[in-house]
Design a protein around this motif. Structure first.
Motif, PDB file in Angstrom:
ATOM      1  N   ALA A 127      59.074  35.125  94.686  1.00 54.28           N
ATOM      2  CA  ALA A 127      60.323  34.978  95.236  1.00 54.28           C
ATOM      3  C   ALA A 127      61.476  34.954  94.399  1.00 54.28           C
ATOM      4  O   ALA A 127      62.654  35.325  94.919  1.00 54.28           O
ATOM      5  CB  ALA A 127      60.282  33.754  96.086  1.00 54.28           C
ATOM      6  N   MET A 128      61.305  34.764  93.087  1.00 52.45           N
ATOM      7  CA  MET A 128      62.307  34.506  92.110  1.00 52.45           C
ATOM      8  C   MET A 128      62.767  35.990  91.679  1.00 52.45           C
ATOM      9  O   MET A 128      63.912  36.511  91.634  1.00 52.45           O
ATOM     10  CB  MET A 128      62.217  33.702  91.112  1.00 52.45           C
ATOM     11  CG  MET A 128      62.003  32.261  91.373  1.00 52.45           C
ATOM     12  SD  MET A 128      61.397  31.219  90.273  1.00 52.45           S
ATOM     13  CE  MET A 128      62.613  31.658  88.825  1.00 52.45           C
ATOM     14  N   VAL A 129      61.594  36.832  91.361  1.00 54.43           N
ATOM     15  CA  VAL A 129      61.917  38.127  90.748  1.00 54.43           C
ATOM     16  C   VAL A 129      60.545  39.070  91.263  1.00 54.43           C
ATOM     17  O   VAL A 129      59.576  38.452  91.869  1.00 54.43           O
ATOM     18  CB  VAL A 129      61.426  37.914  89.228  1.00 54.43           C
ATOM     19  CG1 VAL A 129      62.664  37.377  88.711  1.00 54.43           C
ATOM     20  CG2 VAL A 129      60.253  37.423  88.693  1.00 54.43           C
ATOM     21  N   ARG A 130      60.595  40.148  91.080  1.00 56.75           N
ATOM     22  CA  ARG A 130      59.379  41.133  91.460  1.00 56.75           C
ATOM     23  C   ARG A 130      58.571  41.158  90.273  1.00 56.75           C
ATOM     24  O   ARG A 130      58.766  41.980  89.138  1.00 56.75           O
ATOM     25  CB  ARG A 130      59.946  42.411  92.016  1.00 56.75           C
ATOM     26  CG  ARG A 130      58.765  43.383  92.527  1.00 56.75           C
ATOM     27  CD  ARG A 130      59.352  44.338  93.125  1.00 56.75           C
ATOM     28  NE  ARG A 130      58.133  45.334  93.697  1.00 56.75           N
ATOM     29  CZ  ARG A 130      57.540  45.037  94.883  1.00 56.75           C
ATOM     30  NH1 ARG A 130      57.939  44.159  95.556  1.00 56.75           N
ATOM     31  NH2 ARG A 130      56.608  45.981  95.029  1.00 56.75           N
ATOM     32  N   LEU A 131      57.352  40.506  90.206  1.00 56.03           N
ATOM     33  CA  LEU A 131      56.353  40.496  89.124  1.00 56.03           C
ATOM     34  C   LEU A 131      55.812  41.539  89.286  1.00 56.03           C
ATOM     35  O   LEU A 131      55.457  42.340  90.325  1.00 56.03           O
ATOM     36  CB  LEU A 131      55.488  39.267  89.337  1.00 56.03           C
ATOM     37  CG  LEU A 131      56.196  37.697  89.142  1.00 56.03           C
ATOM     38  CD1 LEU A 131      55.072  36.624  89.465  1.00 56.03           C
ATOM     39  CD2 LEU A 131      56.778  37.545  87.539  1.00 56.03           C
ATOM     40  N   SER A 132      55.017  41.911  87.951  1.00 59.00           N
ATOM     41  CA  SER A 132      54.343  43.144  87.863  1.00 59.00           C
ATOM     42  C   SER A 132      52.845  42.825  87.307  1.00 59.00           C
ATOM     43  O   SER A 132      53.131  42.136  85.957  1.00 59.00           O
ATOM     44  CB  SER A 132      54.845  44.379  87.016  1.00 59.00           C
ATOM     45  OG  SER A 132      54.169  45.294  86.870  1.00 59.00           O
ATOM     46  N   ARG A 142      47.950  32.437 100.182  1.00 57.48           N
ATOM     47  CA  ARG A 142      49.076  32.161 100.026  1.00 57.48           C
ATOM     48  C   ARG A 142      50.119  33.339  99.505  1.00 57.48           C
ATOM     49  O   ARG A 142      51.000  33.468  99.870  1.00 57.48           O
ATOM     50  CB  ARG A 142      49.679  31.121  99.141  1.00 57.48           C
ATOM     51  CG  ARG A 142      50.848  30.407  99.141  1.00 57.48           C
ATOM     52  CD  ARG A 142      51.512  29.841 100.439  1.00 57.48           C
ATOM     53  NE  ARG A 142      52.765  29.238 100.328  1.00 57.48           N
ATOM     54  CZ  ARG A 142      54.060  29.901 100.688  1.00 57.48           C
ATOM     55  NH1 ARG A 142      53.793  31.027 101.464  1.00 57.48           N
ATOM     56  NH2 ARG A 142      55.130  29.229 100.749  1.00 57.48           N
ATOM     57  N   ASN A 143      49.261  34.000  98.700  1.00 64.83           N
ATOM     58  CA  ASN A 143      50.001  35.288  98.155  1.00 64.83           C
ATOM     59  C   ASN A 143      49.453  36.714  98.694  1.00 64.83           C
ATOM     60  O   ASN A 143      49.431  37.617  97.791  1.00 64.83           O
ATOM     61  CB  ASN A 143      49.834  35.285  96.641  1.00 64.83           C
ATOM     62  CG  ASN A 143      50.632  34.155  95.794  1.00 64.83           C
ATOM     63  OD1 ASN A 143      51.846  34.110  95.622  1.00 64.83           O
ATOM     64  ND2 ASN A 143      49.900  33.032  95.543  1.00 64.83           N
TER      65      ASN A 143
END
Length: 208
Positions: A65-70, A88-89
């Motif tokens: 939710a903070m950043v777009r992880l990869s 949840r994810n």
């Protein structure tokens, strides 16, 4: 008063119907520690993150939710926790930005230099030899990568009195910092804070 050993063992590896209850309690109780660890990692869009002992998966959800992880991952050896984490994810799992793995964190199923950032919260108590686990985290981090380890220590009398030593082993801050340095981590710094009766430490380190 010390927790019953069977409850303490659920904290180590939640199983069965009781494990589902423990997962919900842990997600709520450890949220402040996890949030602070994430902020210390200074995440950026495109980072690949590994959560060692990811448990309920709430921390990876917050990171997403903070950043777009990869190309990120969560590792745990409790199937109960991993089932909850995947649910949840589900969106990040669906578009392959995030995978979950049932594995021993002393033998991570990833190649060398795989992740930009790593964290592990309230897991070190259960590692008979922390050197093995920390060396694996060091191995899978990219050069220049960052690692945050969150834990309670021997300085926390409440922890020592509450959790049975047959399941939990608490170590001193200096012991943990020395172990991190021994496997190759550098720029090791520890900060501490209280959440109610809990004295918690966050040790930040980097892979040169």
């Amino acid at each position: 008063m010390s927790k019953p050993e069977f409850i303490a063992r659920q904290g180590r590896k939640p199983t069965g119907w009781l494990g589902h209850i423990v997962a919900r309690v842990m997600a709520r109780e450890t949220r402040p520690e996890n949030e602070r660890a994430l902020h210390m990692l200074d995440l950026a869009d495109g980072d690949s993150l590994i959560d060692i002992g990811c448990g309920h998966g709430e921390t990876l959800f917050e990171a997403g939710a903070m950043v777009r992880l990869s190309d990120s991952a969560g590792v745990d050896f409790s199937e109960v926790m991993l089932k909850r984490a995947r649910a949840r994810n589900r969106d990040a799992v669906w578009d392959t930005r995030l995978t979950f793995h049932c594995a021993d964190t002393a033998a991570l199923p990833f190649p060398d230099n795989r992740f930009d950032k790593a964290l592990s919260v309230h897991t070190i108590y259960f590692w008979p030899d922390p050197t093995e686990h920390l060396a694996e985290i060091f191995r899978v981090l990219k050069p220049g990568g960052s690692f945050v380890l969150c834990f309670r220590s021997t300085e926390d009398r409440r922890a020592l009195e509450t959790y049975p030593s047959t399941v939990y082993r608490f170590r001193s801050v200096s012991e943990i910092e020395t172990t991190l340095a021994g496997v190759g981590f550098q720029t090791i710094e520890t900060c501490s804070g209280r959440f109610g009766s809990r004295l918690v430490h966050w040790t930040c380190s980097g892979k040169p």
